[in-house]
Scaffold this active site. Structure first.
Site, mmCIF file in Angstrom:
data_model
loop_
_atom_site.group_PDB
_atom_site.id
_atom_site.type_symbol
_atom_site.label_atom_id
_atom_site.label_comp_id
_atom_site.label_asym_id
_atom_site.label_seq_id
_atom_site.Cartn_x
_atom_site.Cartn_y
_atom_site.Cartn_z
ATOM 1 N N ASP A 26 40.015 37.917 41.497
ATOM 2 C CA ASP A 26 39.210 36.786 41.971
ATOM 3 C C ASP A 26 40.134 35.978 42.612
ATOM 4 O OD1 ASP A 26 36.276 36.751 40.253
ATOM 5 O OD2 ASP A 26 37.831 37.862 39.420
ATOM 6 N N ASP B 124 45.879 40.787 42.406
ATOM 7 C CA ASP B 124 44.689 40.135 41.810
ATOM 8 C C ASP B 124 43.426 40.294 42.346
ATOM 9 O OD1 ASP B 124 43.819 38.112 40.107
ATOM 10 O OD2 ASP B 124 43.763 36.637 41.625
#
Length: 251
Positions: A17, A15
């Site tokens: 952020d 991922d």
């Protein structure tokens, strides 16, 4: 929980952020550490291409943030996929959020200072991190727009945000699709994420014989610790010291 050691049969699904990058007040304000693209490129080389960014951001935005690094990726929580050979896939093609929903929300945020609407090619997110006092009102409106029984769209909770996205797509679906193709096929998937939308990716990684790691539980909630673990993994894979990693590759 202790993160595993990377080996030559690992496949990384990361991922962005809150995992590789610290959360910022707005999506546009994130800061990419100078050495991160080089570190990802180095791991990409070591793992023969088995590194993918799996994010809620559109792919074009992700590529711009991590430039010059570009590899397999999933954008908008799995709606858009890019395979190692550059082939693109949209899941499903031709469906977009009704413009009337976006217009109603954009009109509403005029009454909610600090609340932001982030448009995306297949949906949009509403961020209330700067104005948490409006969170209940945001959720009340989006629930009116997208009822639980809607056939195509659903609400995806995030950290002080909510996204209207395609029901048929998820980060778990993205992991499954990428794992079916080279260079991921036959490897052990390791999915690292920090948010609700990452849970499907973690579950799928476990189903496929791998592991899902939550940033809060394994890395103290700090993306810097994720980057440090990736750096340690790169050093271990090469059997070299930090000084042997190419210039600019730092977390």
């Amino acid at each position: 929980m202790t993160p595993p050691e990377l080996d030559r049969k690992s496949a990384l699904f990361l991922d962005l952020d809150g995992t590789l990058l610290e959360i910022a007040a707005t999506p546009e304000q994130v800061v990419v550490p100078p050495g991160l693209p080089s570190l990802l490129a180095h791991l990409h080389h070591q793992l023969e291409g088995a590194v993918a960014i799996v994010t809620g951001r559109p792919l074009a935005q992700t590529d711009e943030l991590l430039r010059p690094f570009s590899a397999s990726a999933a954008g908008e929580h799995g709606v858009s996929l890019r395979y190692a050979d550059g082939t693109r896939e949209e899941l499903p093609a031709g469906i977009a959020v009704p413009s009337a929903w976006r217009e109603e929300l954009e009109a509403a945020v005029q009454r909610w200072p600090g609340v932001l609407v982030e448009p995306k090619p297949h949906g949009f997110a509403v961020h209330y991190r700067l104005a948490p006092e409006y969170g209940n009102e945001v959720w009340r409106l989006v629930r009116q727009l997208v009822p639980p029984e809607h056939p195509w769209f659903h609400l995806v909770p995030a950290r002080e945000a909510v996204e209207i996205g395609l029901r048929s797509a998820s980060k778990g679906h993205a992991v499954e699709r990428l794992m079916a193709h080279a260079p991921f096929h036959g490897r052990r998937p390791i999915f690292i994420g920090d948010d609700f939308t990452d849970e499907a990716g973690m579950r799928k990684a476990r189903e496929l014989g791998g592991i899902g790691l939550r940033v809060a539980e394994v890395f103290g909630g700090d993306p810097a610790n994720v980057r440090a673990w990736l750096m340690e993994g790169a050093q271990r894979l090469d059997g070299r010291s930090a000084s042997s990693i190419p210039t600019g590759v730092t977390p």
